[in-house]
Write a protein that holds these residues in place. Structure first.
Motif, PDB file in Angstrom:
ATOM      1  N   PRO A 228       0.805  -1.233   0.000  1.00 38.24           N
ATOM      2  CA  PRO A 228       0.000   0.000   0.000  1.00 38.24           C
ATOM      3  C   PRO A 228       0.833   1.276   0.000  1.00 38.24           C
ATOM      4  N   TYR A 229       2.107   1.179   0.399  1.00 41.85           N
ATOM      5  CA  TYR A 229       2.902   2.386   0.586  1.00 41.85           C
ATOM      6  C   TYR A 229       4.039   2.546  -0.415  1.00 41.85           C
ATOM      7  N   ILE A 230       4.381   1.488  -1.132  1.00 41.83           N
ATOM      8  CA  ILE A 230       5.596   1.532  -1.956  1.00 41.83           C
ATOM      9  C   ILE A 230       5.302   1.126  -3.392  1.00 41.83           C
ATOM     10  N   LYS A 231       5.941   1.835  -4.280  1.00 41.70           N
ATOM     11  CA  LYS A 231       5.955   1.456  -5.689  1.00 41.70           C
ATOM     12  C   LYS A 231       7.415   1.406  -6.132  1.00 41.70           C
ATOM     13  N   VAL A 232       7.780   0.330  -6.804  1.00 42.58           N
ATOM     14  CA  VAL A 232       9.154   0.195  -7.292  1.00 42.58           C
ATOM     15  C   VAL A 232       9.226   0.769  -8.703  1.00 42.58           C
ATOM     16  N   LEU A 233      10.018   1.825  -8.860  1.00 48.07           N
ATOM     17  CA  LEU A 233      10.259   2.406 -10.183  1.00 48.07           C
ATOM     18  C   LEU A 233      11.475   1.698 -10.774  1.00 48.07           C
ATOM     19  N   GLU A 234      11.214   0.696 -11.593  1.00 48.34           N
ATOM     20  CA  GLU A 234      12.304  -0.114 -12.132  1.00 48.34           C
ATOM     21  C   GLU A 234      13.058   0.652 -13.211  1.00 48.34           C
ATOM     22  N   TYR A 235      14.378   0.531 -13.137  1.00 42.36           N
ATOM     23  CA  TYR A 235      15.184   1.241 -14.132  1.00 42.36           C
ATOM     24  C   TYR A 235      14.995   0.600 -15.506  1.00 42.36           C
ATOM     25  N   LYS A 236      15.069   1.449 -16.513  1.00 43.80           N
ATOM     26  CA  LYS A 236      14.856   0.998 -17.880  1.00 43.80           C
ATOM     27  C   LYS A 236      16.123   1.226 -18.690  1.00 43.80           C
ATOM     28  N   ALA A 237      16.425   0.250 -19.505  1.00 47.15           N
ATOM     29  CA  ALA A 237      17.619   0.373 -20.343  1.00 47.15           C
ATOM     30  C   ALA A 237      17.479   1.550 -21.312  1.00 47.15           C
ATOM     31  N   GLU A 238      16.224   1.764 -21.781  1.00 45.98           N
ATOM     32  CA  GLU A 238      15.964   2.895 -22.677  1.00 45.98           C
ATOM     33  C   GLU A 238      15.066   3.883 -21.955  1.00 45.98           C
ATOM     34  N   MET A 239      15.571   5.091 -21.733  1.00 47.64           N
ATOM     35  CA  MET A 239      14.804   6.107 -21.015  1.00 47.64           C
ATOM     36  C   MET A 239      13.697   6.668 -21.889  1.00 47.64           C
ATOM     37  N   VAL A 293      14.246   2.410  -8.025  1.00 48.21           N
ATOM     38  CA  VAL A 293      13.909   3.453  -7.056  1.00 48.21           C
ATOM     39  C   VAL A 293      12.735   2.971  -6.217  1.00 48.21           C
ATOM     40  N   LEU A 294      12.916   2.949  -4.893  1.00 51.75           N
ATOM     41  CA  LEU A 294      11.807   2.627  -3.991  1.00 51.75           C
ATOM     42  C   LEU A 294      11.071   3.925  -3.698  1.00 51.75           C
ATOM     43  N   PRO A 311       7.896  -0.624  11.590  1.00 49.47           N
ATOM     44  CA  PRO A 311       8.151  -1.923  10.943  1.00 49.47           C
ATOM     45  C   PRO A 311       8.195  -1.818   9.416  1.00 49.47           C
ATOM     46  N   ALA A 312       7.325  -0.978   8.860  1.00 49.17           N
ATOM     47  CA  ALA A 312       7.348  -0.784   7.404  1.00 49.17           C
ATOM     48  C   ALA A 312       8.657  -0.130   6.972  1.00 49.17           C
ATOM     49  N   LEU A 313       9.101   0.875   7.723  1.00 46.71           N
ATOM     50  CA  LEU A 313      10.360   1.545   7.381  1.00 46.71           C
ATOM     51  C   LEU A 313      11.550   0.601   7.499  1.00 46.71           C
ATOM     52  N   LYS A 314      11.505  -0.322   8.454  1.00 46.54           N
ATOM     53  CA  LYS A 314      12.587  -1.303   8.583  1.00 46.54           C
ATOM     54  C   LYS A 314      12.667  -2.174   7.335  1.00 46.54           C
ATOM     55  N   ASP A 315      11.491  -2.600   6.825  1.00 44.62           N
ATOM     56  CA  ASP A 315      11.484  -3.399   5.598  1.00 44.62           C
ATOM     57  C   ASP A 315      11.954  -2.573   4.404  1.00 44.62           C
ATOM     58  N   VAL A 316      11.600  -1.276   4.402  1.00 46.92           N
ATOM     59  CA  VAL A 316      12.057  -0.390   3.324  1.00 46.92           C
ATOM     60  C   VAL A 316      13.578  -0.300   3.328  1.00 46.92           C
ATOM     61  N   LEU A 326      17.630   3.140  -4.849  1.00 50.82           N
ATOM     62  CA  LEU A 326      17.540   4.517  -4.370  1.00 50.82           C
ATOM     63  C   LEU A 326      16.250   4.665  -3.574  1.00 50.82           C
ATOM     64  N   LEU A 327      16.299   5.440  -2.506  1.00 48.64           N
ATOM     65  CA  LEU A 327      15.132   5.642  -1.653  1.00 48.64           C
ATOM     66  C   LEU A 327      14.556   7.028  -1.900  1.00 48.64           C
ATOM     67  N   TYR A 328      13.287   7.056  -2.333  1.00 48.49           N
ATOM     68  CA  TYR A 328      12.608   8.323  -2.621  1.00 48.49           C
ATOM     69  C   TYR A 328      11.325   8.414  -1.799  1.00 48.49           C
TER      70      TYR A 328
END
Length: 733
Positions: A228-239, A293-294, A311-316, A326-328
């Motif tokens: 519910p709190y995190i989305k992973v912005l996966e890096y892309k080979a082509e921007m 990017v988290l 607890p959520a921040l510990k998992d982050v 990277l943490l955003y």
């Protein structure tokens, strides 16, 4: 066998042979090598414990006898292990093989925890021993024997870790590295101890966190409860194509390169309105750096209590460090009342994450202190030309085609939109679009509806939304006033062309908003004119409640005005200040403190109107209260005068709906000629006449209208006019 007679080199060679510096080929080789190191330490510890080989078979795995206990308490010096240097060399060699290079199967599981300096040598050994009992059953038995437990199996204790550390670390190192319970090892990798309070620290068993065990077993670290709190912005080979904020991206790359190399680290602050592109900028940074990017939704996370947040921040933190992401922290609130909580959260994170990125809509509060450097990058709201590119870009992304009635130049002129909102509008419009073999087609009407839904503002008690049912045909204004109002509409419709294509935008000192002053007697149609303007432009209109804005307390009026214009940002709303002379009074010479603060309030309001990119409409009955400096700073000054006879006649002819039942002998010309009423008075009189007739279940008659006009005259403080109207109607006098 005495320790002095040991062949240390032979022991090391027996376990590792010719150990090279080549990185581990795969996870299997990695675990095998660390197992051998543990085996070497455990076997050596057993030999050191059992100097008397004849008694070894009887004592190993059992409790010490009284005789042996007394022997252990006898005064004696502890001999240093002769092979400490060689064992340490092996340990450091294995660590060097845990390099960042990925194996053919992907990242090695232990490498993610050992790199980055988060764990000391002693903590690494504690981690290995805690992991060993979950990865291989033999170590339960081995550790039970070494700890002389009565049970056949056991988890390692801190005491046993210290014993094994003595074989390759100095005493001072062990004390420094293994007794800090605020360390990364204790907080993030080990399960909190649930043992009895009377158990010493050295006797407490060490168990790995379940998430860590999953990672070591080869399972990827799932978001789980973090979803519910995190989305992973996966890096892309082509921007993706960067349409705006290219300078800010270059600045971000430079800051990232500089600050990530510092030991002190710090915070990189992206400051911009929501939807301006902060997350896109972070995604671009991740793609260039080859890192995920988290993205943490801070407003959603902070809606939880601290029992769920930490607890959520510990998992982050665990996910961030292990996966080298990277943490955003997106949407970080900076309100005064929540700052202490934000301070604690940032302090917690900065103990373990060297460089943190945060996104806010406001500037950094002065009372917020952090570790390391703080660097702010301000993102710009794209101009109209760039917004046009975003409309085209996202339309192509969603496979949308614009119908012929969609004029993108007028669209960006009327609606000031962030890239995020443009994407949202088109994604929602797609659901209601017309479909044919060529694709999805959207009309201007559909886009306007979606834009107004997405840009709906929350003004709270300060403003009320007005309906806009009136059109140009309903509006009765002098020809010159009507032309000025149409010119105001054109100024908004075509500002994209004038400001961007013609280049005038570079010469605007304050902004590209439009301010309109409507002045004239009460009831002449100033509110209707504002509603017609809003409808013609397809904009919502909000009447600002001046009774809630003004305050007798110093600075409170400015604060309330600031809240109004802050809520109006990117709302694309027409702000309607009715009876604006209550705020925009003529500025006077400063003869008292009240004059000083009144002038300050007026100056502040003028400043906010000039900064506002939308439309501000001010209505006043008393134009002489406004000074010349105020008039110069308004875009349009439009008189809305008392209607003449011809205008009154048109108003009477249009005021009754087609469905209203009228007697055939009604002569609106008489009422227009004799009764000098404003449009508002005419509407009130017509409505009153309709109610009189409806109560008696008949058509609306001349008598109903005359009595209603007479009532209007008396209501506004004038002498009744019924006798004059009756005389003109029936006797022509």
């Amino acid at each position: 066998m005495a320790e002095s007679s040991w062949d240390i080199e032979g022991i090391v060679k027996a376990y590792f042979g010719e150990c090279t510096k080549e990185p581990f080929r795969d996870r299997q080789e990695e675990w095998q090598q660390w197992q051998r190191f543990l085996d070497m330490l455990c076997a050596t510890t057993l030999f050191l414990k059992e100097q008397d080989r004849d008694e070894a078979a009887m004592r190993v795995g059992g409790m010490l006898s009284d005789r042996e206990l007394m022997k252990a308490l006898e005064p004696h010096g502890r001999a240093e292990f002769a092979g400490k240097a060689q064992f340490r060399q092996v340990f450091e060699l294995l660590l060097s093989k845990e390099q960042s290079q990925e194996s053919s199967e992907g990242s090695l599981p232990f490498a993610g925890f050992f790199e980055g300096g988060m764990l000391s040598y002693g903590e690494i050994l504690a981690f290995l021993m805690a992991a060993a009992v979950d990865l291989s059953r033999k170590y339960e038995r081995v550790f039970g024997v070494l700890q002389e437990e009565t049970q056949p199996v056991a988890k390692p204790t801190l005491g046993l870790v210290c014993d094994l550390c003595c074989l390759f670390l100095e005493e001072e190192e062990i004390r420094e590295q293994l007794w800090d319970e605020d360390s990364f090892l204790y907080r993030f990798l080990l399960e909190p101890g649930r043992e009895a309070a009377n158990m010493s620290r050295l006797s407490r068993p060490l168990s790995l966190n379940r998430r860590v065990i999953q990672i070591l077993a080869g399972a990827p670290m799932q978001l789980g409860m973090l979803s519910p709190y995190i989305k992973v912005l996966e890096y892309k080979a082509e921007m993706e194509e960067i349409l705006c904020n290219t300078e800010q991206l270059e600045e971000l790359l430079q800051v990232f390169s500089t600050m990530s190399g510092r030991q002190s680290g710090g915070i990189v602050h992206l400051c911009a309105m929501e939807g301006t592109g902060k997350k896109f900028l972070m995604e671009s940074l991740g793609s260039i750096a080859g890192l995920d990017v988290l993205c943490v939704d801070m407003r959603r996370l902070l809606a939880q209590d601290d029992g769920a947040v930490y607890p959520a921040l510990k998992d982050v933190v665990l996910k961030c460090i292990y996966e080298k992401s990277l943490l955003y922290l997106d949407g970080m609130p900076l309100e005064r009342e929540i700052l202490p909580r934000i301070q604690r959260i940032l302090g917690f994170l900065q103990d373990y994450v060297n460089l943190i990125f945060i996104g806010t809509e406001g500037q950094r509060p002065g009372k917020l202190s952090t570790q390391g450097s703080w660097y702010t990058i301000t993102l710009k709201q794209p101009g109209m030309a760039v917004q046009r590119k975003f409309w085209q870009y996202f339309a192509e992304v969603y496979g949308i085609r614009f119908k012929e009635d969609v004029d993108l130049d007028q669209l960006v002129s009327r609606y000031h939109m962030t890239p995020g909102r443009i994407s949202q509008v088109l994604s929602c419009a797609l659901l209601d679009a017309e479909i044919d073999p060529q694709g999805f087609w959207v009309s201007e009407e559909l886009l306007e509806r979606q834009i107004r839904m997405k840009c709906c503002a929350e003004f709270g008690e300060y403003a009320t939304r007005l309906e806009s049912p009136f059109t140009w045909e309903d509006l009765e204004l002098p020809e010159n006033s009507k032309k000025l109002l149409e010119a105001a509409c054109d100024r908004i419709r075509y500002r994209s062309i004038v400001n961007d294509s013609y280049g005038f935008g570079r010469k605007l000192p304050y902004g590209n908003g439009t301010s309109v002053v409507l002045y004239g007697p009460p009831g002449t149609g100033k509110t209707m004119a504002a509603q017609v303007l809003a409808r013609a432009l397809g904009l919502d209109i909000y009447r600002i409640d001046l009774s809630q804005i003004g305050s007798k307390y110093i600075g409170e009026t400015e604060k309330n005005l600031g809240a109004v214009f802050e809520a109006a940002k990117f709302s694309n709303a027409v702000l309607f200040f009715d009876e604006a002379d209550a705020l925009f009074t003529k500025r006077t010479d400063v003869t008292s403190s009240n004059d000083k603060y009144a002038n300050a309030e007026t100056a502040y309001l003028l400043q906010k109107i000039e900064e506002y990119s939308g439309v501000s409409v001010l209505a006043t009955n008393v134009m002489q209260n406004f000074d010349s400096a105020f008039k110069r700073r308004m875009t349009f000054m439009i008189p809305v005068e008392q209607p003449g006879e011809e205008t009154r006649l048109r108003l009477w002819q249009k005021v009754f709906p087609e469905e209203a039942p009228l007697e055939e002998d009604i002569d609106f010309g008489i009422y227009a000629r004799i009764a000098e009423l404003t449009g508002s008075n005419i509407k009130s009189a017509a409505l009153a006449a309709a109610y009189r007739a409806a109560a008696e279940h008949r058509k609306i008659s001349n008598r109903d209208i005359i009595e209603a006009i007479d009532f209007e005259y008396r209501r506004i403080g004038r002498v009744g006019i019924s006798n004059e109207l009756y005389g003109e109607l029936y006797m022509g006098t």
